[in-house]
Motif scaffolding. Structure first.
Motif, PDB file in Angstrom:
ATOM      1  N   PRO A  28      13.288  -9.569  15.580  1.00 25.67           N
ATOM      2  CA  PRO A  28      12.782 -10.625  15.703  1.00 25.67           C
ATOM      3  C   PRO A  28      11.421 -10.978  14.315  1.00 25.67           C
ATOM      4  O   PRO A  28      11.144 -10.587  13.253  1.00 25.67           O
ATOM      5  N   HIS A  29      12.442 -11.955  13.933  1.00 27.87           N
ATOM      6  CA  HIS A  29      11.147 -12.507  12.339  1.00 27.87           C
ATOM      7  C   HIS A  29      11.213 -11.786  11.257  1.00 27.87           C
ATOM      8  O   HIS A  29       9.922 -11.814  10.804  1.00 27.87           O
ATOM      9  N   THR A  30      12.170 -11.288  10.988  1.00 27.86           N
ATOM     10  CA  THR A  30      12.711 -10.802  10.179  1.00 27.86           C
ATOM     11  C   THR A  30      13.401 -11.570   8.926  1.00 27.86           C
ATOM     12  O   THR A  30      13.566 -12.405   9.320  1.00 27.86           O
ATOM     13  N   LYS A  51      13.073  -5.067  11.409  1.00 32.45           N
ATOM     14  CA  LYS A  51      12.163  -5.411  12.481  1.00 32.45           C
ATOM     15  C   LYS A  51      10.752  -5.847  12.113  1.00 32.45           C
ATOM     16  O   LYS A  51      10.129  -5.346  11.317  1.00 32.45           O
ATOM     17  N   GLN A  52      10.929  -7.317  12.262  1.00 34.09           N
ATOM     18  CA  GLN A  52       9.822  -8.129  11.129  1.00 34.09           C
ATOM     19  C   GLN A  52       9.348  -7.672  10.285  1.00 34.09           C
ATOM     20  O   GLN A  52       8.158  -7.761  10.465  1.00 34.09           O
ATOM     21  N   SER A  53      10.205  -7.767   9.466  1.00 30.67           N
ATOM     22  CA  SER A  53       9.808  -6.974   8.387  1.00 30.67           C
ATOM     23  C   SER A  53      10.586  -8.839   7.092  1.00 30.67           C
ATOM     24  O   SER A  53      11.261  -9.159   7.399  1.00 30.67           O
ATOM     25  N   ASN A  93       4.950   0.304   9.771  1.00 33.03           N
ATOM     26  CA  ASN A  93       3.980  -0.902   9.977  1.00 33.03           C
ATOM     27  C   ASN A  93       3.458  -0.686   8.793  1.00 33.03           C
ATOM     28  O   ASN A  93       2.385   0.231   8.326  1.00 33.03           O
ATOM     29  N   PRO A 103       7.878  -2.550  12.356  1.00 31.01           N
ATOM     30  CA  PRO A 103       7.256  -3.917  11.965  1.00 31.01           C
ATOM     31  C   PRO A 103       6.696  -3.696  10.623  1.00 31.01           C
ATOM     32  O   PRO A 103       6.162  -3.504  10.821  1.00 31.01           O
ATOM     33  N   PHE A 104       6.645  -5.270   9.867  1.00 30.63           N
ATOM     34  CA  PHE A 104       5.354  -5.378   9.695  1.00 30.63           C
ATOM     35  C   PHE A 104       5.630  -4.698   8.219  1.00 30.63           C
ATOM     36  O   PHE A 104       4.171  -4.750   7.716  1.00 30.63           O
TER      37      PHE A 104
END
Length: 456
Positions: free
Chosen positions: A295-297, A311-313, A346, A328-329
Motif C-alpha cells: 500500500p501507498h508505495t 511496502k509503503q516506500s 523501516n 515499510p517507510f
C-alpha cells in the motif's frame, strides 16, 4: 499496400486549458497527449508522420524529437489551413494520409488500423472516423443522405436546429487519398461563422466532384475524446488509467483495488505480482514476476526484480534485485543498486549506494554514497556521513562487516571485510579486515549521583 502518411494537428494554444503549458503537451498517465498519438501510429506502417505545430512549436519538437517531421502554422486559421502547411512535404505523393488531432490521447492503434484498412478497401477518396455521442454538443455532425451515405459534415456552431439533434459526430480523424486531399484544399474557403478554413469542407468538395465518400464508425466513443479543458483532461486520465490497469490484469497482475492505483503508460509488471491500493508507478518502471507492491508505495524509473516486496516506500531511479524486502517507510533515492536478498527496513534512506547480496539495514539508517558488500549488517541508527559542506565522499564497507547500532562512518572511510564497528562509534579512519573498531568515550558511573540531584 499503398504508401501511408500521417498528419497530426498540434498547433492550437488551448486557451480553455488556462495553462502556460502548450495544450498537446499536457500529460495523460505520464505521457504528453501528442506523444500518445505518435506512439499509436508506430504500428500502422506509416512512412512519414508530420506534426503541424504553432504555439509552443519548440517544446513540441523537444518532446517528440526525430520521431516526426514538422511544419509550422504561424497563424491558426482552422484545420484545413493547418493541413495545407504540409503541402511541401506531401503534395504529389501517391497513397493514403490519415489526419489526427494531437489532443486525442485515447485513440488506439487498432482503431487507426481499422480506419486505414476500411478506407483502402472501399476505394474512397475520404473516409471519416465517426462515433455516436450521447451528448454531441460541441462536435461536428455527420449528415447522411437517404442512402445512408455521408452527405456533409457541419460544425456545431454552423449547424441548424435539426442538424444539432444528430448524434453521429465527426471525431476529426480522417483518411484521405493524399493527392485528392491537397488538390481539394486549394478550393476550401473561409465563408463560415468562424472565418476559418475547415478540413471537413474537403469532403463536400470531393463529393461534388463525384468522388466516393465513406465513414467508419468506431464502437468506443471514448477513444475519440478531444481534450480541450481540465475537465476533459481528467476524464481522459481516468479512461486511460482504467485501460492500463485492465491490460495489466489481463496479463496476469492482481490488483486489490484497481480504482485506487495510479500506473503510467510505460510501466511494465510481471505475472503473479500483486498491487495494493494507493500504489503510484511512474515513468519507465519495470516490476518482475511474483512481487508484492504494498500500500501507498511510489516508484519512478526503477527496476524491481522477481519475488521482491516493497511496502509503503519510495523508490526512484534505482535498481532492485530479486527477493528483496523494502519497507515499510523506506526511501530508495536515485542511483541506488540493491542486490539480491537484501533487507531494507523501516525508516531507512538509501542514496547513490550499492548494497551487495544478503546485506541488511533493518531500521533507522541513512546510507548515502556508499559501496556495501555482501552479507553486511548495518545496525539501527547508523549513518554514512557523506557530506562535508562542499563535496560528497564515498564510504566502503566490505563483505561480512558488522556495523553496530548508532555508528557514524565519516567519509571517505573504508571498513574491511569481516570487521566489526562497535555500537555508538564515530569512525574517522579506515578499519582493517577482521578488526574491531571502538570509537567512543569510556563509560563513567558516578555512585549515588541521583540522590545528590534529588536533594537539590
Amino acid at each position: 499496400m499503398s504508401k501511408r502518411f500521417a498528419v497530426i494537428l498540434a498547433a492550437g494554444k488551448g486557451t480553455r486549458m488556462k495553462s502556460d503549458l502548450y495544450k498537446v503537451l499536457h500529460p495523460v498517465c505520464g505521457k504528453a497527449m501528442v506523444q500518445h498519438v505518435v506512439d499509436q501510429l508506430q504500428g500502422c506502417n506509416i512512412e512519414k508522420t508530420i506534426a503541424v505545430t504553432g504555439h509552443g512549436a519548440e517544446l513540441v519538437k523537444e518532446r517528440l524529437g526525430t520521431e516526426v517531421e514538422y511544419v509550422l502554422q504561424e497563424e491558426q486559421l482552422g484545420t484545413g489551413h493547418a493541413v495545407m502547411q504540409a503541402d511541401a512535404l506531401l503534395a504529389g505523393e501517391k497513397g493514403t494520409t490519415v489526419v489526427l488531432c494531437g489532443d486525442t490521447p485515447l485513440i488506439t492503434q487498432n482503431t487507426i488500423d481499422a480506419l486505414l484498412e476500411y478506407h483502402e478497401t472501399q476505394g474512397a477518396k475520404v473516409t471519416v472516423l465517426t462515433a455516436k455521442a450521447d451528448d454531441p454538443t460541441g462536435y461536428g455532425r455527420v449528415i447522411r443522405d437517404e442512402n445512408d451515405a455521408v452527405k456533409r459534415i457541419v460544425e456545431h456552431k454552423d449547424a441548424n436546429t435539426e442538424e444539432r439533434y444528430v448524434q453521429e459526430i465527426n471525431t476529426a480523424t480522417y483518411c484521405f487519398d493524399n493527392e485528392a486531399l491537397f488538390e481539394a484544399l486549394t478550393h476550401v474557403n473561409n465563408d463560415n461563422v468562424q472565418g476559418e478554413y475547415y478540413l471537413p469542407d474537403v469532403i463536400e468538395i470531393l463529393q461534388k466532384q463525384g468522388e466516393a465518400i465513406a465513414a467508419y464508425q468506431t464502437a468506443d466513443f471514448n477513444e475519440t475524446m478531444g481534450v480541450n479543458d481540465r475537465v476533459a483532461l481528467s476524464r481522459a486520465e481516468k479512461e486511460m488509467q482504467q485501460r492500463i490497469n485492465e491490460q495489466h490484469m489481463r496479463n496476469g497482475v492482481s490488483f486489490i483495488d484497481s480504482d485506487s492505483t495510479y500506473i503510467e503508460s510505460d510501466v511494465k509488471i510481471g505475472k503473479d505480482t500483486v498491487v495494493y491500493p494507493g500504489v503510484v508507478l511512474q515513468g519507465e518502471t519495470s516490476i518482475g514476476n511474483y512481487c508484492v507492491i504494498g500500500p501507498h508505495t511510489e516508484m519512478k524509473n526503477s527496476t524491481i526484480n522477481d519475488e521482491t516486496t516493497v511496502k509503503q516506500s519510495v523508490v526512484h531511479n534505482s535498481q532492485v534485485g530479486k527477493r528483496v524486502s523494502i519497507g515499510p517507510f523506506s526511501h530508495i533515492r536515485p542511483q541506488s543498486d540493491i542486490s539480491d536478498d537484501v533487507r531494507i527496513g523501516n525508516f531507512v534512506e538509501v542514496k547513490k549506494t550499492k548494497m551487495g547480496n544478503k546485506s541488511k539495514a533493518s531500521h533507522l539508517s541513512y546510507l548515502g554514497d556508499a559501496e556495501i558488500g555482501a552479507e553486511v549488517n548495518v545496525g539501527c541508527g547508523s549513518i554514512t556521513v557523506n557530506y562535508d559542506g562542499k563535496n560528497k565522499h564515498l564510504t566502503k564497507i566490505e563483505d561480512g562487516a558488522f556495523i553496530g547500532c548508532n555508528s557514524n562512518l565519516i567519509a571517505p572511510v573504508n571498513v574491511g571485510a569481516g570487521a566489526y564497528v562497535a555500537a555508538g562509534s564515530t569512525i574517522t579512519e579506515d578499519v582493517p579486515g577482521e578488526a574491531l573498531a571502538i570509537a567512543r568515550e569510556r563509560q563513567t558511573n558516578k555512585e549515588k549521583y541521583a540522590s545528590k540531584i534529588n536533594k537539590k
